[in-house]
Design an enzyme around this catalytic site. Structure first.
Site, PDB file in Angstrom:
ATOM      1  N   GLY A  89       0.816  -1.197   0.000  1.00 10.22           N
ATOM      2  CA  GLY A  89       0.000   0.000   0.000  1.00 10.22           C
ATOM      3  C   GLY A  89       0.857   1.256   0.000  1.00 10.22           C
ATOM      4  O   GLY A  89       1.934   1.292  -0.590  1.00 10.22           O
ATOM      5  N   LEU A  90       0.357   2.306   0.670  1.00  9.38           N
ATOM      6  CA  LEU A  90       1.042   3.604   0.737  1.00  9.38           C
ATOM      7  C   LEU A  90       1.304   4.176  -0.648  1.00  9.38           C
ATOM      8  O   LEU A  90       2.363   4.727  -0.928  1.00  9.38           O
ATOM      9  CB  LEU A  90       2.352   3.489   1.527  1.00  9.38           C
ATOM     10  CG  LEU A  90       2.221   3.093   3.001  1.00  9.38           C
ATOM     11  CD1 LEU A  90       3.603   2.955   3.633  1.00  9.38           C
ATOM     12  CD2 LEU A  90       1.379   4.094   3.768  1.00  9.38           C
ATOM     13  N   CYS A  91       0.313   4.019  -1.534  1.00  6.48           N
ATOM     14  CA  CYS A  91       0.459   4.578  -2.883  1.00  6.48           C
ATOM     15  C   CYS A  91      -0.832   5.295  -3.299  1.00  6.48           C
ATOM     16  O   CYS A  91      -1.302   5.155  -4.434  1.00  6.48           O
ATOM     17  CB  CYS A  91       0.839   3.497  -3.896  1.00  6.48           C
ATOM     18  SG  CYS A  91      -0.123   1.984  -3.810  1.00  6.48           S
ATOM     19  N   GLY A  92      -1.397   6.036  -2.350  1.00  4.59           N
ATOM     20  CA  GLY A  92      -2.573   6.831  -2.659  1.00  4.59           C
ATOM     21  C   GLY A  92      -3.771   5.970  -3.035  1.00  4.59           C
ATOM     22  O   GLY A  92      -4.010   4.907  -2.459  1.00  4.59           O
ATOM     23  N   ALA A 254       2.317   6.650  -8.279  1.00 10.15           N
ATOM     24  CA  ALA A 254       1.329   6.990  -7.252  1.00 10.15           C
ATOM     25  C   ALA A 254       1.970   7.059  -5.873  1.00 10.15           C
ATOM     26  O   ALA A 254       1.633   7.936  -5.061  1.00 10.15           O
ATOM     27  CB  ALA A 254       0.205   5.950  -7.263  1.00 10.15           C
TER      28      ALA A 254
END
Length: 299
Positions: A89-92, A254
């Site tokens: 994750g951590l990609c908007g 992203a």
């Protein structure tokens, strides 16, 4: 109101978070360059293969014995959705946007009375959809977490699985969901029908002419049907490989944008907390001075 010690701890915590987000932004920027180059290098091959197959398919239109990878099974009852997302994750909104497009497509098919199956490539898509569509998942997500660099063999394994399922009659139509990389701040969630193959109309190619000026005539050896029977399964691998590469570039773009925003927000928060800390500290110092002066006057 928080004490000075609480504010100092909060500022230290936000600064530590800011260092992490800045480091992740720099790592994503380094990975983005390689991922973008790989995605852009794969596009011409994928597009040209589509153009060749589309031309061959046009010549065979209406004939009998056309490959089911082009003509289909004659039914549209069972749909397989292959959803490609990231492992992390951590990609908007990168993963959420792909999952949202797939969910919208699945809901429409269910309303039409179709049978829907889902196969996730990447853990995040599976996590986003399993609560609502867990009974439609046909297997655990395809794990690419340990893959440091995407290769054609990874896409071929996925494509080979899809081809075996199609040959076994487990679905009639297969649609691939991924994110097309456009720029660092723009990634477009895309749905591509893999099986049976569908080709978008492209700009007309330059016509090869003979010395007399007449259009050149092509002779295929072996015939078009046999060439298509070989190219269509291979095209599935090519399109899956392109989707994985586009996803990899989109994910890093992203993530780079999301971490840049997080770093900026952390900086703004540090500024606000520091201002609050200085005001409270100044108020405490002023209060202590007033108490000292008041005590001196009382004596």
């Amino acid at each position: 109101m928080p004490s000075l010690k609480d504010l100092r701890n909060r500022i230290s915590s936000v600064k530590a978070t800011q260092k992490i987000t800045k480091a992740m932004q720099m790592v994503a920027a380094a990975k983005l360059r390689r991922a973008q180059e790989a995605a852009e290098a794969a596009r011409p091959y994928s597009q040209r293969m589509n153009a060749v197959i589309a031309k061959l398919a046009a010549n065979l239109k209406g004939r009998e014995g056309v490959s089911p990878f082009l003509a289909g099974t004659g039914r549209e009852d069972v749909h397989l959705l292959v959803i490609c997302t990231a492992e992390r994750g951590l990609c908007g909104g990168f993963n959420a946007n792909i999952a949202k497009l797939a969910a919208s497509h699945a809901d429409r098919l269910i309303r039409e009375g179709k049978t829907v199956k889902m196969l996730c490539v990447g853990r995040k898509g599976h996590e986003a959809l399993k609560r609502q569509y867990g009974d439609l998942m046909i297997d655990d997500p395809v794990d690419l977490k340990q893959v440091k660099r995407l290769r054609f063999t990874h896409a071929h394994e996925i494509a080979d699985r899809l081809i075996r399922m199609f040959d076994a009659g487990e679905f009639d139509i297969c649609t691939l969901f991924y994110s097309e990389f456009r720029s660092v701040i723009s990634q477009k969630p895309t749905a591509l029908q893999l099986i049976p193959a569908r080709f978008e109309e492209e700009e007309p190619q330059e016509t090869v002419e003979t010395a007399s000026g007449a259009p050149a005539a092509y002779t295929y050896e072996p015939d078009e049907a046999e060439i298509l029977n070989d190219l269509l399964p291979r095209n599935v691998s090519v399109q899956v490989f392109r989707a994985l590469l586009e996803n990899a570039a989109s994910e890093q773009g992203a993530r780079m944008t999301a971490m840049d925003n997080a770093t900026r927000n952390a900086g703004e928060m540090i500024g606000k907390l520091t201002l609050s800390y200085n005001r409270q500290r100044q108020a405490q110092i002023t209060k202590e001075l007033i108490e000292i002066i008041s005590g001196a006057e009382a004596l």
